[in-house]
Design a protein around this motif. Structure first.
Motif, short mmCIF file in Angstrom:
data_model
loop_
_atom_site.label_atom_id
_atom_site.label_comp_id
_atom_site.label_asym_id
_atom_site.label_seq_id
_atom_site.Cartn_x
_atom_site.Cartn_y
_atom_site.Cartn_z
N SER A 72 -4.47 33.08 -0.24
CA SER A 72 -3.04 33.29 -0.50
C SER A 72 -2.51 32.30 -1.53
O SER A 72 -1.38 32.42 -1.99
CB SER A 72 -2.24 33.16 0.81
N VAL A 116 -7.44 25.46 -1.78
CA VAL A 116 -6.62 26.66 -1.63
C VAL A 116 -7.34 27.75 -0.84
O VAL A 116 -8.55 27.88 -0.90
CB VAL A 116 -6.17 27.22 -3.01
N ASP A 117 -6.51 28.52 -0.12
CA ASP A 117 -7.03 29.72 0.53
C ASP A 117 -6.71 30.91 -0.37
O ASP A 117 -6.17 30.75 -1.47
CB ASP A 117 -6.44 29.88 1.94
N TYR A 133 -12.13 29.09 1.52
CA TYR A 133 -11.34 28.17 0.71
C TYR A 133 -12.08 27.85 -0.59
O TYR A 133 -13.29 28.08 -0.71
CB TYR A 133 -11.09 26.86 1.46
N LYS A 141 -2.27 28.98 -0.91
CA LYS A 141 -1.73 27.79 -0.24
C LYS A 141 -2.67 26.61 -0.42
O LYS A 141 -3.88 26.73 -0.24
CB LYS A 141 -1.51 28.05 1.25
N ASP A 142 -2.09 25.45 -0.76
CA ASP A 142 -2.87 24.23 -0.95
C ASP A 142 -2.91 23.45 0.36
O ASP A 142 -1.87 23.08 0.90
CB ASP A 142 -2.24 23.37 -2.06
N TRP A 143 -4.11 23.18 0.87
CA TRP A 143 -4.29 22.48 2.14
C TRP A 143 -4.61 20.99 1.94
O TRP A 143 -4.78 20.26 2.92
CB TRP A 143 -5.41 23.15 2.94
#
Length: 192
Positions: A70, A67-68, A99, A72-74
């Motif tokens: 924000s 995750v970053d 991250y 968001k899962d990458w």
């Protein structure tokens, strides 16, 4: 009589040794190495996350998110487990940023273990958000897997090992008592 007693004591010692040698199988595994390493800075985003543990982890309940700030899962896809190694691919278009790899696996004894690994891509700022280390929205999934599959298996393994040890101990005790009584009966028969 002495030879039999010594043989039984040797057997008891060997059994105790073998029982203690199986105990580490029930210890929690630890993270041995990872890519990325903690606070590593990459010039370009990695193609995958790899975690290596001190022993094999169960194939149920593994969760890895990247995750970053924000949220968001990458990570792309489910983790792939090969013995003590767990790998998950990550998106190819990860921008320069900080991250966190948030992971959770189920160790061989059925208990979940988890932590996080911060890393940075390019000239991005390191991820500074405080986290518990648990993958987001993964608690229910992991808890479900552990309660239905891993924990009962580990419980029965421990229970069977304890029962086997108890049976072995009682058998050795009975054999020693029987040998002593038989020897005492023979000795008293020779004196009469």
């Amino acid at each position: 009589m002495h030879r039999r007693t010594k043989s039984l004591l040797v057997l008891a010692t060997a059994a105790a040794f073998l029982t203690t040698q199986t105990a580490p199988a029930f210890a929690h595994e630890d993270l041995l190495s990872s890519s990325p390493t903690e606070n590593e800075r990459f010039v370009e985003a990695p193609s995958q996350i790899e975690l290596v543990f001190t022993d094999e982890v169960l194939t149920v309940g593994a969760v890895i998110v990247v995750v970053d700030e924000s949220g968001k899962d990458w990570a792309e896809g489910d983790p792939v487990i090969d013995g003590a190694t767990v790998v998950v691919p990550v998106a190819a278009d990860m921008p320069a940023a900080g991250y966190q790899v948030r992971w959770r696996v189920v160790s061989g004894d059925g208990h979940p273990i988890s932590s996080l690994i911060p890393f940075t891509v390019g000239d991005g700022q390191p991820f500074t958000q405080v986290s518990t280390g648990s993958p987001p929205d993964a608690s229910a999934e992991v808890a479900g897997d552990v309660s239905t599959d891993a924990a009962p298996l580990a419980f029965w393994q421990v229970l069977l090992m304890g029962a086997a040890g108890a049976v072995l101990a009682v058998s050795i005790y009975v054999a020693i008592v029987y040998t002593r009584r038989r020897g005492a009966t023979r000795a008293s028969g020779h004196h009469s």
